[in-house]
Each structure stands twice: as C-alpha cells, then as structure tokens.
Write a protein that holds these residues in place. Sequence first.
Motif, PDB file in Angstrom:
ATOM      1  N   ALA A  75     -10.275   1.439   6.226  1.00  0.00           N
ATOM      2  CA  ALA A  75      -9.428   1.959   5.143  1.00  0.00           C
ATOM      3  C   ALA A  75      -8.799   3.296   5.528  1.00  0.00           C
ATOM      4  N   VAL A  76      -9.628   4.266   5.882  1.00  0.00           N
ATOM      5  CA  VAL A  76      -9.117   5.595   6.228  1.00  0.00           C
ATOM      6  C   VAL A  76      -8.451   5.572   7.598  1.00  0.00           C
ATOM      7  N   GLY A  77      -9.049   4.851   8.548  1.00  0.00           N
ATOM      8  CA  GLY A  77      -8.474   4.779   9.894  1.00  0.00           C
ATOM      9  C   GLY A  77      -7.101   4.166   9.911  1.00  0.00           C
ATOM     10  N   ASN A  78      -6.881   3.140   9.090  1.00  0.00           N
ATOM     11  CA  ASN A  78      -5.557   2.509   9.032  1.00  0.00           C
ATOM     12  C   ASN A  78      -4.507   3.471   8.491  1.00  0.00           C
ATOM     13  N   GLY A  79      -4.856   4.193   7.413  1.00  0.00           N
ATOM     14  CA  GLY A  79      -3.887   5.127   6.833  1.00  0.00           C
ATOM     15  C   GLY A  79      -3.499   6.228   7.799  1.00  0.00           C
ATOM     16  N   LEU A  80      -4.489   6.874   8.409  1.00  0.00           N
ATOM     17  CA  LEU A  80      -4.206   7.978   9.331  1.00  0.00           C
ATOM     18  C   LEU A  80      -3.646   7.477  10.651  1.00  0.00           C
ATOM     19  N   GLY A  81      -4.153   6.325  11.122  1.00  0.00           N
ATOM     20  CA  GLY A  81      -3.642   5.763  12.365  1.00  0.00           C
ATOM     21  C   GLY A  81      -2.184   5.363  12.257  1.00  0.00           C
ATOM     22  N   SER A  82      -1.785   4.872  11.084  1.00  0.00           N
ATOM     23  CA  SER A  82      -0.385   4.490  10.868  1.00  0.00           C
ATOM     24  C   SER A  82       0.529   5.705  10.941  1.00  0.00           C
ATOM     25  N   ILE A  83       0.039   6.850  10.460  1.00  0.00           N
ATOM     26  CA  ILE A  83       0.838   8.074  10.522  1.00  0.00           C
ATOM     27  C   ILE A  83       1.118   8.449  11.965  1.00  0.00           C
ATOM     28  N   LEU A  84       0.075   8.436  12.795  1.00  0.00           N
ATOM     29  CA  LEU A  84       0.258   8.803  14.200  1.00  0.00           C
ATOM     30  C   LEU A  84       1.143   7.796  14.923  1.00  0.00           C
TER      31      LEU A  84
END
Length: 330
Positions: A75-84
């Motif tokens: 959940a959190v990794g997808n949101g932040l990973g998408s930003i990068l």
Amino acid sequence: MRGVDYIWYLILIFILAASLSAYAATRLSSHADTISKETKLGGVLAGTLLLAVATSLPELTVTVSAGIIGNAGIAVGNGLGSILFNFFVLFVLDLHFRSKRLFLDVSDHHIHTGFVALALCLTTVGALAVKNAWSFFNIGFFSVVIVLVYIMGIMIISRKQRSPEEFQNSTEKKNVSVKRAVRQFILFSVLILFTGTALSLSGDALAQNTGISATAIGSILVALSSSIPDAMSVYMALRLFNVNMAIGTILGSNLFNILVIALADPFYTEGSIWQDSSNELIYMSLIGFILTILTMVIIKRDRTKNSATYVLPSVIAVISYVVVVGMVAI
C-alpha cells in the motif's frame, strides 16, 4: 497449485492486469481531456486534478485494496514508488528530448503545485518516522493531515490557475460530447477498479510465494506497473511539445499518490498503515522531496549556459531513482 507453476500463474495475472489497467487509464486520459475542454475547466486544475487523477486511478485501487488485505508494504510502497517512477520517467524523457530543451519553456504556475507536493512529502516522512501512532476511528493523525493539506492545496491551485488556453491547445479537438465522455470515463474507471485490485492481490501473493519483500514488490514492481499510464501521458505530451501538460500531470499525480495512501489507512484494520511499513520507505519520501525541488528549479530557470548544465538536474534525478530502487531491492 503451488510451486513454480503457481508463481508463473501469478505473474501472468499480474501482467494481464497491468496491461488492462494501462489501456483503461490511457482512455481515461483522453476522456478527461475532453471533459476539461468542453466544460472550460481551468488549465492548471485540468492537469493537476482531473487528468492526474485519471491516470493515477490504478494507484488508488492498488493501494486501497492492499490496505484491505492487510499488506501495508504494498500500500505505502506503491504510493511512494509511483512518485519516484513518475519523476524518473519525466527526467529520462527530458534527457531524450534534451536537444530541444523543452523544459526551459515551462510556466511558473506549477510552482504552487510543487509547494503542495513538498508539504505532503514532509508529512509523509513524519508519518513513517514517528512511532507513536495517533488515530481517530482507525484513521491515523498523519492521514488526516495529508487529506487536509491536499484539499487546501487544490483550492490554492484552482485560485491561482490561469487561462485554460495553454491546455486546450495540447490535443486535437475531439468530436465527442461531454455526456459520452463522462459515460466512458465512468466505464473505464470501473475497469481500473478491478484491474487495480488484481494487481494488488497478485502482488501480495507473489511476495508470499517468492520470498521477495512486500516493500520491494510494492515500491518497484507494482508501482512501475500502475504508473505506466502516467508515463504514456507524459511521453505523448512531450512529443506534442506540451511541457506544461507533462509536468502538470506528473506533479498532480504525485499529490494524488500520497493522498491515496491516506485514503487506504481506514481500510487497514491491523493498526496504522504508516507504522507497519518498512523504514526504508522514509528514504523514498526524502528522495521524492528532493526530486520535487529539482523539478521546481527546472520550472524557474528560463535559460542555461550549455547542454551540460541543462541536463544536470535530470541526470541527478535518474541516478537518485536507480540508487533508491537498488537500496529497496537488496
């Protein structure tokens, strides 16, 4: 069915869901663009809200469904990973089109979006770093702050927006009525709801059956797959020499990607979605903060001495992404 065959079965589902999600989100972008023009929606709001949200719906469904099944890492990794990954795509394409120096013609009005993004990145760092989880009815304190910052930010952006002309000239005039565009928008939104959920479930199963951490799968594999629509939109915008649409979509999508983590928090019933995430994700938030500053630097400059100084911010951004992905993957 377990073992190698089961893993390949999961990979097949993951690829199919990612492909359908990318197709649906691309169509969403087209219909959102039609709606924004036919209803005279302001240019800034069109790029940072409607189009950005349209291309980021895969992240919404993936993140919320990951929260429902109790996988905070995805959940959190997808949101932040998408930003990068969004920034990675933006700066790689800047290097690709470096001879045209497209980013020297960016409008200053994106600075407002940049400041909102910085505030959200810092809030995310605080949410991941603070170990005492305050919550209200299973909604974390930092999630509430993120929602409030996002709403206030969009209100500020909408007030600061300029004439919609710069966005209206970005695509061909489509002979599609607003009603039909809205119907199609809803149809493909429903498709993304299912494909995003399939991405999250198959990603969670891959993490459990391969030994790869949920953080790595969420921040790299799932984030990359769910961000394909953003990448395609930015590429097409730059091919059309519409840099404002490209940067507006990236910054707006990044705002929304942080928002969806907060929206997934109430669905995570095992505690705080922030506290149960890996500490490695703090570095991703900080890199997102730095890359946002680099983007704002690009927006503000109107000239450069030579090609080396022009491409320097993009080179730094690309290297930063590779380093962070390497840290998470190891």
